[in-house]
Design an enzyme around this catalytic site. Structure first.
Site, short mmCIF file in Angstrom:
data_model
loop_
_atom_site.label_atom_id
_atom_site.label_comp_id
_atom_site.label_asym_id
_atom_site.label_seq_id
_atom_site.Cartn_x
_atom_site.Cartn_y
_atom_site.Cartn_z
N GLU A 81 0.64 -1.09 0.18
CA GLU A 81 0.00 -0.44 0.03
C GLU A 81 0.98 1.60 -0.21
OE1 GLU A 81 -2.30 -0.16 -0.72
OE2 GLU A 81 -3.86 -1.99 0.15
N HIS A 100 -2.42 2.01 8.42
CA HIS A 100 -3.12 1.19 7.37
C HIS A 100 -3.10 0.04 8.78
CE1 HIS A 100 -5.84 -0.81 4.82
NE2 HIS A 100 -4.52 -1.96 4.69
N HIS A 102 -6.20 -3.92 9.13
CA HIS A 102 -7.41 -4.69 9.05
C HIS A 102 -7.99 -4.09 10.88
CE1 HIS A 102 -5.86 -5.82 5.35
NE2 HIS A 102 -5.25 -5.08 5.31
N TYR A 121 -20.07 12.53 20.06
CA TYR A 121 -19.42 13.23 19.64
C TYR A 121 -17.56 13.26 19.76
CZ TYR A 121 -16.59 14.17 24.67
OH TYR A 121 -15.95 13.69 25.32
N HIS A 163 -12.40 -3.36 3.42
CA HIS A 163 -10.82 -3.56 3.41
C HIS A 163 -10.43 -2.98 4.22
CE1 HIS A 163 -6.76 -2.55 1.83
NE2 HIS A 163 -6.19 -2.63 2.63
N TYR A 216 -8.70 22.77 22.26
CA TYR A 216 -9.01 21.41 23.65
C TYR A 216 -7.13 21.43 23.51
CZ TYR A 216 -9.30 17.62 25.22
OH TYR A 216 -9.36 15.82 27.19
ZN LIG Z 1 -5.07 -3.23 3.23
#
Ligand SMILES: [Zn+2]
Length: 224
Positions: A81, A100, A102, A121, A163, A216
């Site tokens: 990726e 990234h 899963h 929120y 994904h 914040y």
């Molecule tokens: Zn992936």
């Protein structure tokens, strides 16, 4: 951001990848992490986890130095990726690190192909009143990268249809904290949906939260 030497970030990147597994965001070789090496993506490049090797089995030298044209240094290939990471850095200058995963609850929701509405929120932590789901595209393709960049406009995270999820933060610690928070929200959304459709916050209620988050943890400027 001053260009940083890749060697100084190899261990923090590996530790972040391992922390993703420890937090239950990743299992085995799924998921990947990267960190930007400077403001000039073309010149500075990024450091990314390798393809097909679980974080527990990686060493610091397995972290891959990747240039914007896709060329890389080292014996291992970058994560499949890598285009997703490169294109998010190119599109969002504030992105200093990208994760990234899963992750179980995020992925379950991503398979429904729906945006996460303002049921809580804390959705506002990710930049708006929803977290979008990017349209489906095959993993490792330019089409997936394009879909993610579109879904991330004004946001720090999105679901990837059928994904998983992707999150960007100002640095590795921030990105990891956001990824854990995102998966927690996904679990909470999944649970409340078991009870029926949740009551959603209104546009006005979310606008107020977004405004509060702007200040914040920061000192408020003195009134003029
Ligand atoms: Zn992936």
């Amino acid at each position: 951001m001053k260009p940083q030497g890749a060697d100084a970030l190899r261990l923090p990147l590996l530790e972040t990848a391992r922390a993703m597994t420890a937090a239950g965001l990743n299992v085995g070789t799924a998921g990947n992490a990267s960190v930007r090496l400077g403001d000039e993506l073309q010149a500075d490049g990024l450091l990314i986890t390798p393809s097909g090797l679980a974080a527990e089995r990686c060493t610091v030298q397995d972290m891959v130095l990747l240039r914007a044209d896709g060329s890389f240094d080292g014996a291992l290939a970058p994560s499949s990726e890598w285009q997703l990471h490169r294109d998010i850095y190119a599109a969002f200058p504030e992105a200093g690190a990208i994760l990234h995963a899963h992750a179980p609850f995020a992925t379950a929701l991503a398979c429904q192909r729906g945006d996460i509405p303002p049921f809580h929120y804390m959705i506002a932590r990710f930049g708006g009143s929803t977290i979008r789901c990017a349209r489906y595209a095959t993993f490792g393709t330019q089409a997936l990268s394009d879909a993610a960049v579109a879904a991330l406009q004004g946001r720090r995270a999105c679901l990837l249809a059928n994904h998983g999820m992707v999150v960007h933060g100002r640095d590795l610690d921030h990105a990891l904290a956001l990824a854990i928070e995102f998966e927690t929200l996904c679990a909470q959304y999944w649970r409340t949906c078991q009870l029926g459709a949740p009551v959603l916050l209104s546009d006005e209620e979310m606008a107020e939260v977004i405004e509060r988050f702007r200040w914040y943890g920061k000192p408020k400027p003195a009134p003029p």
